[in-house]
Design a protein around this motif. Structure first.
Motif, short mmCIF file in Angstrom:
data_model
loop_
_atom_site.label_atom_id
_atom_site.label_comp_id
_atom_site.label_asym_id
_atom_site.label_seq_id
_atom_site.Cartn_x
_atom_site.Cartn_y
_atom_site.Cartn_z
N GLY A 118 0.78 -1.23 0.00
CA GLY A 118 0.00 0.00 0.00
C GLY A 118 0.81 1.28 0.00
N GLY A 119 2.13 1.19 -0.05
CA GLY A 119 2.98 2.39 -0.08
C GLY A 119 2.83 3.15 -1.38
N LEU A 120 2.86 4.46 -1.29
CA LEU A 120 2.70 5.32 -2.46
C LEU A 120 4.05 5.85 -2.93
N THR A 121 4.09 6.26 -4.18
CA THR A 121 5.30 6.88 -4.73
C THR A 121 5.21 8.38 -4.46
N THR A 122 5.62 8.76 -3.25
CA THR A 122 5.57 10.15 -2.80
C THR A 122 6.90 10.50 -2.13
N TRP A 123 7.13 11.80 -1.97
CA TRP A 123 8.32 12.27 -1.27
C TRP A 123 8.45 11.60 0.10
N GLU A 124 7.33 11.43 0.79
CA GLU A 124 7.35 10.93 2.17
C GLU A 124 7.54 9.42 2.26
N ASN A 125 7.59 8.72 1.11
CA ASN A 125 7.73 7.26 1.15
C ASN A 125 8.86 6.72 0.27
N VAL A 126 9.62 7.60 -0.37
CA VAL A 126 10.68 7.14 -1.27
C VAL A 126 12.02 7.69 -0.80
N VAL A 127 13.04 6.82 -0.81
CA VAL A 127 14.39 7.24 -0.45
C VAL A 127 15.37 6.69 -1.48
N ALA A 128 16.54 7.32 -1.56
CA ALA A 128 17.63 6.80 -2.39
C ALA A 128 18.16 5.54 -1.72
N ALA A 129 18.39 4.52 -2.51
CA ALA A 129 18.93 3.26 -1.99
C ALA A 129 19.84 2.64 -3.04
N CYS A 130 20.94 2.07 -2.60
CA CYS A 130 21.81 1.36 -3.56
C CYS A 130 21.10 0.06 -3.94
N SER A 131 21.47 -0.49 -5.08
CA SER A 131 20.82 -1.72 -5.55
C SER A 131 20.91 -2.86 -4.54
N PRO A 132 22.09 -3.11 -3.92
CA PRO A 132 22.14 -4.21 -2.96
C PRO A 132 21.17 -4.03 -1.78
N CYS A 133 21.07 -2.82 -1.24
CA CYS A 133 20.13 -2.58 -0.14
C CYS A 133 18.69 -2.72 -0.61
N ASN A 134 18.40 -2.21 -1.79
CA ASN A 134 17.05 -2.29 -2.32
C ASN A 134 16.65 -3.75 -2.52
N LEU A 135 17.56 -4.55 -3.05
CA LEU A 135 17.28 -5.97 -3.24
C LEU A 135 17.12 -6.69 -1.89
N ARG A 136 17.99 -6.35 -0.93
CA ARG A 136 17.92 -6.99 0.38
C ARG A 136 16.61 -6.68 1.09
N LYS A 137 16.16 -5.43 0.97
CA LYS A 137 14.90 -5.04 1.62
C LYS A 137 13.71 -5.64 0.89
N GLY A 138 13.80 -5.69 -0.43
CA GLY A 138 12.72 -6.27 -1.23
C GLY A 138 11.39 -5.60 -0.95
N ASP A 139 10.34 -6.39 -0.78
CA ASP A 139 9.01 -5.81 -0.52
C ASP A 139 8.63 -5.93 0.96
N GLN A 140 9.65 -5.85 1.82
CA GLN A 140 9.40 -5.93 3.26
C GLN A 140 9.23 -4.53 3.86
N LEU A 141 8.52 -4.48 4.97
CA LEU A 141 8.45 -3.26 5.76
C LEU A 141 9.80 -3.07 6.46
N PRO A 142 10.16 -1.83 6.81
CA PRO A 142 11.44 -1.60 7.47
C PRO A 142 11.65 -2.47 8.71
N ARG A 143 10.63 -2.64 9.54
CA ARG A 143 10.80 -3.44 10.77
C ARG A 143 11.06 -4.91 10.45
N ASP A 144 10.44 -5.43 9.38
CA ASP A 144 10.64 -6.83 9.00
C ASP A 144 12.03 -7.05 8.41
N ALA A 145 12.52 -6.08 7.65
CA ALA A 145 13.84 -6.18 7.04
C ALA A 145 14.93 -5.69 7.99
#
Length: 189
Positions: A118-145
């Motif tokens: 349910g996350g939106l593509t907005t300033w308040e929900n998007v951050v810069a991330a390197c590819s390895p971190c983005n892949l590691r986090k995947g579609d998890q919430l911050p607390r789960d990852a």
């Protein structure tokens, strides 16, 4: 009319810094520059004032003029109040740094709350991330990852982006531009 530039000058070698009518750059990010052809066209259409010139000239059979290095618009253009949400502006807000590990290469952007949750593509929900971190986090919430952004994402105003961008001066700054540009070149990005 055919215009010829001196053979030693390429079209990209003489861009003009474009200032608003109040003598501030139209934009810093990207820096408001016009190629010499667009600048000459604006001069002939009487849309700009020439503020400074290069030591290079352009010639045609009927005229010769020095290439403008700084021009100001004759009519003031009201700047946008809020910056556009773009990948570049997200990276600029986050100072071209992964918000999870601090890396500066291979940047993507990450939805803190994944779109699948349910996350939106907005300033308040998007951050810069390197590819390895983005892949590691995947579609998890911050607390789960167990991955939280170093800085909470926020909607920047133009001053925030200008302040951040002053840490990243362009590779080329002509000396005639320096009175109109303000970069903190002593600061680490």
């Amino acid at each position: 009319m055919t215009v010829h530039v001196q053979p030693t000058v390429s079209a990209e070698a003489c861009p003009a810094l474009v200032l608003n009518a109040d003598y501030r750059p139209l934009s810093y990010f990207p820096l408001s520059l016009w190629c010499w052809q667009d600048t000459i066209k604006a001069v002939f259409l009487d849309r700009v004032n020439i503020v400074s010139e290069y030591d290079r000239t352009v010639r045609s059979p009927s005229f010769e003029m020095r290439l403008p290095s700084v021009v100001s618009l004759k009519t003031y253009v009201q700047p946008a109040r809020n910056p556009a949400f773009t990948r570049f502006n997200v990276f600029l807000r986050d100072r071209f740094t992964c918000q999870y590990c601090g890396a500066r290469e291979d940047l993507t952007f990450d939805h803190v709350i994944p779109r699948s949750k349910g996350g939106l593509t907005t300033w308040e929900n998007v951050v810069a991330a390197c590819s390895p971190c983005n892949l590691r986090k995947g579609d998890q919430l911050p607390r789960d990852a167990e991955m939280w952004p170093r800085q909470a994402p926020y909607a920047p105003d133009l001053h925030d982006l200008h302040r951040a961008g002053r840490h990243f001066p362009p590779n080329f700054l002509h000396e005639s531009w320096l009175d109109y540009l303000y970069w903190d070149t002593e600061l680490e990005p």
